[in-house]
Write a protein that holds these residues in place. Structure first.
Motif, short mmCIF file in Angstrom:
data_model
loop_
_atom_site.label_atom_id
_atom_site.label_comp_id
_atom_site.label_asym_id
_atom_site.label_seq_id
_atom_site.Cartn_x
_atom_site.Cartn_y
_atom_site.Cartn_z
N LEU A 119 0.82 -1.21 0.00
CA LEU A 119 0.00 0.00 0.00
C LEU A 119 0.85 1.27 0.00
CD1 LEU A 119 -2.80 1.45 0.38
CD2 LEU A 119 -2.38 1.29 2.85
N THR A 120 0.52 2.19 -0.89
CA THR A 120 1.07 3.54 -0.86
C THR A 120 -0.08 4.53 -0.85
OG1 THR A 120 1.25 3.60 -3.30
CG2 THR A 120 3.22 2.95 -2.06
N LEU A 121 0.13 5.64 -0.16
CA LEU A 121 -0.85 6.73 -0.10
C LEU A 121 -0.14 8.01 -0.52
CD1 LEU A 121 -2.60 5.72 3.24
CD2 LEU A 121 -3.63 5.70 0.97
N THR A 122 -0.67 8.66 -1.53
CA THR A 122 -0.05 9.85 -2.12
C THR A 122 -1.07 10.97 -2.11
OG1 THR A 122 1.11 8.32 -3.61
CG2 THR A 122 1.25 10.67 -4.12
N ILE A 123 -0.70 12.12 -1.56
CA ILE A 123 -1.63 13.24 -1.44
C ILE A 123 -1.28 14.36 -2.41
CG2 ILE A 123 -0.36 14.56 0.31
CD1 ILE A 123 -3.10 15.02 1.71
N GLY A 124 -2.30 15.08 -2.85
CA GLY A 124 -2.10 16.24 -3.71
C GLY A 124 -3.11 17.32 -3.38
N PHE A 125 -2.75 18.57 -3.69
CA PHE A 125 -3.60 19.73 -3.42
C PHE A 125 -4.05 20.34 -4.74
CE2 PHE A 125 -0.47 19.88 0.25
CZ PHE A 125 -1.31 19.19 1.11
N GLY A 126 -5.38 20.51 -4.90
CA GLY A 126 -5.94 21.04 -6.12
C GLY A 126 -5.92 22.56 -6.16
N PRO A 127 -6.10 23.16 -7.35
CA PRO A 127 -6.11 24.63 -7.47
C PRO A 127 -7.15 25.30 -6.58
CG PRO A 127 -5.96 23.60 -9.64
CD PRO A 127 -6.21 22.50 -8.67
N SER A 128 -8.27 24.63 -6.35
CA SER A 128 -9.34 25.24 -5.55
C SER A 128 -8.97 25.41 -4.08
CB SER A 128 -10.62 24.40 -5.66
OG SER A 128 -10.39 23.06 -5.26
N LEU A 129 -7.93 24.71 -3.61
CA LEU A 129 -7.50 24.89 -2.22
C LEU A 129 -6.83 26.25 -2.02
CD1 LEU A 129 -7.39 23.24 0.49
CD2 LEU A 129 -5.01 22.73 -0.10
N PHE A 130 -6.39 26.84 -3.13
CA PHE A 130 -5.63 28.09 -3.06
C PHE A 130 -6.53 29.31 -3.29
CE2 PHE A 130 -2.77 24.66 -3.91
CZ PHE A 130 -1.63 24.96 -3.17
N GLY A 161 -12.01 17.68 -10.50
CA GLY A 161 -11.49 18.64 -9.54
C GLY A 161 -11.43 18.10 -8.12
N GLY A 162 -11.42 19.04 -7.16
CA GLY A 162 -11.32 18.68 -5.75
C GLY A 162 -10.22 19.49 -5.07
N ASP A 163 -10.41 19.78 -3.77
CA ASP A 163 -9.42 20.52 -3.01
C ASP A 163 -8.18 19.66 -2.71
OD1 ASP A 163 -11.01 22.81 -2.83
OD2 ASP A 163 -11.93 22.18 -0.95
N ILE A 164 -8.42 18.40 -2.41
CA ILE A 164 -7.34 17.48 -2.02
C ILE A 164 -7.62 16.14 -2.68
CG2 ILE A 164 -6.20 16.30 -0.10
CD1 ILE A 164 -7.11 18.53 1.75
N CYS A 165 -6.58 15.45 -3.11
CA CYS A 165 -6.75 14.08 -3.59
C CYS A 165 -5.87 13.15 -2.78
CB CYS A 165 -6.41 13.96 -5.07
SG CYS A 165 -4.64 13.97 -5.46
N VAL A 166 -6.27 11.91 -2.68
CA VAL A 166 -5.44 10.85 -2.12
C VAL A 166 -5.51 9.66 -3.06
CG1 VAL A 166 -4.96 9.33 -0.19
CG2 VAL A 166 -5.87 11.62 0.25
N GLN A 167 -4.35 9.23 -3.49
CA GLN A 167 -4.22 8.05 -4.35
C GLN A 167 -3.77 6.87 -3.49
OE1 GLN A 167 -1.56 8.00 -8.11
NE2 GLN A 167 -0.39 6.90 -6.56
N ALA A 168 -4.59 5.84 -3.40
CA ALA A 168 -4.22 4.62 -2.68
C ALA A 168 -3.97 3.52 -3.69
CB ALA A 168 -5.33 4.22 -1.72
N CYS A 169 -2.77 2.99 -3.72
CA CYS A 169 -2.42 1.87 -4.60
C CYS A 169 -1.97 0.69 -3.74
CB CYS A 169 -1.30 2.25 -5.56
SG CYS A 169 -1.71 3.56 -6.73
#
Length: 400
Positions: A119-130, A161-169
């Motif tokens: 398992l890996t968890l990867t986070i990202g921040f979308g443009p709408s968070l800013f 879209g979305g403010d935050i994403c999390v990718q779980a693989c």
């Protein structure tokens, strides 16, 4: 974006690249077997160049609180939970059954007894968070510019879209689903799930130790993808550098997602010759037109001018590359006897303005595959560098 898997960017400038190339590259996080844990801490987030696992659960969240302190607290809680989950442990201190019987458990419990499964968890921040909610407008990276509308797009706002994403693989779908479920549970009252996507059968290899997989059109996908072994290329075209305009993103990467539905039934009635001409590769071996083997050099002059491989080739886009780690999806049927199926495209890069955007614009205008596909969702996220240790948390430098 199907057959080639390497579409890339004219890098930010020779001087910038040379300076970045001098940085010491941290070791790549990966598991020694499919059941083992992947290290969570490191200079880059796991789940980017980590050898692609077989299953995906991707979720985008909207932040529902307007309090910056609450958002920071959530990121700290999520990071602590992610560090536990990726090592095959339960999400909270008392787990699914170790706490008070009168209180809700610290973990939902469906992964009890299962190994970490890579398992890996990867986070990202979308443009709408800013926007103006958290005082982050001045910290939005230049590379996090909104994607343009591409010809033929049929995007559904509710799954974009979305403010935050999390990718779980992970190699076990239950482990990936469990991870996202528990982060959503922890975030209750501060975030809500905007959309999510399950994926199976990775459609790219991110290591030379992996065989090239196939997409639902039956073709090998991502033959020329960047690989974790390509250290110099990764430094130039995957990892953000301090001089790129956002210090807090140094060591991070930019993520583009696209949900691409395929008209499977129409494709299945297309002749083999036409299918191969459209892609510019053989369906069996995956060899480029006029060649015998999958990894033989591509002869662009031997294929039709609008072949997918030719339109997406790095030579047409300033020698730019993407690191792809997409997945197949099947979301049932549409009620008319047609599969709701396709590709959940995932690509990481140093600057989408110079990588994904020009390549996708070229494909959107002329790719014959457009007769068989439609883009129905889109996402763009800034994925910060990795978490150094237990005292660090996802995105700390952004909120410092």
């Amino acid at each position: 974006m199907f057959g080639l898997g390497a579409a890339g960017i004219a890098a930010a400038g020779a001087g910038a690249i040379a300076a970045h190339s001098l940085l010491q590259e941290p070791p790549v996080a990966h598991a020694s077997s499919a059941s083992d844990p992947v290290p969570f801490y490191g200079g880059h987030q796991a789940g980017i160049v980590t050898p692609a696992q077989d299953r995906l659960h991707f979720a985008a969240f909207d932040v529902t609180t307007d309090e910056k302190a609450e958002l920071v607290d959530l990121l700290q809680e999520w990071t602590a939970a992610a560090a536990r989950l990726t090592q095959g442990r339960e999400a909270g201190t008392f787990g699914a059954v170790g706490g008070s019987a009168e209180a809700a458990p610290d973990d939902t419990g469906e992964a009890l007894g299962l190994p970490a499964s890579g398992l890996t968890l990867t986070i990202g921040f979308g443009p709408s968070l800013f926007d103006d909610r958290f005082g982050l407008a001045g910290r939005r990276p230049p590379a996090l510019a909104d994607l343009p509308k591409f010809p033929g797009d049929q995007l559904v706002p509710e799954i974009s879209g979305g403010d935050i994403c999390v990718q779980a693989c992970a190699h076990d779908p239950q482990v990936a689903v469990h991870a996202i479920r528990n982060l959503a549970r922890i975030g209750f009252g501060r975030v809500s799930v905007r959309w999510s996507q399950l994926g199976f059968g990775r459609t790219s290899s991110t290591s030379r130790a992996q065989a090239t997989p196939r997409n639902l059109m039956g073709f090998k996908d991502g033959t020329n993808n960047m690989k974790l072994e390509d250290a110099a290329l990764l430094r130039e075209q995957l990892w953000a550098a301090p001089q790129d305009g956002a210090d807090w993103m140094a060591g991070g990467s930019y993520l583009v997602t696209r949900k691409i539905r395929m008209t499977i039934e129409t494709w299945d009635r297309t002749s083999l010759r036409e299918q191969e001409d459209i892609f510019g590769r053989s369906k069996g071996e995956g060899a480029p037109v006029g060649r015998k083997n999958e990894f033989d050099p591509v002869d662009l002059a031997a294929m039709r001018p609008d072949a997918h491989v030719r339109l997406a080739h790095p030579s047409a886009h300033g020698d730019a590359h993407l690191l792809r780690r997409g997945y197949n999806y099947v979301d049932g049927s549409d009620g008319l006897g047609r599969l709701d199926a396709g590709l959940f495209f995932i690509a990481y890069q140093r600057d989408p303005r110079k990588q994904f955007v020009p390549v996708q614009m070229s494909l959107a205008k002329a790719d014959p595959l457009n007769e068989y596909i439609k883009h129905i969702s889109s996402g763009l996220f800034a994925c910060p560098p990795g978490v150094e240790d237990a005292g660090d948390y996802w995105g700390r430098a952004l909120f410092a």
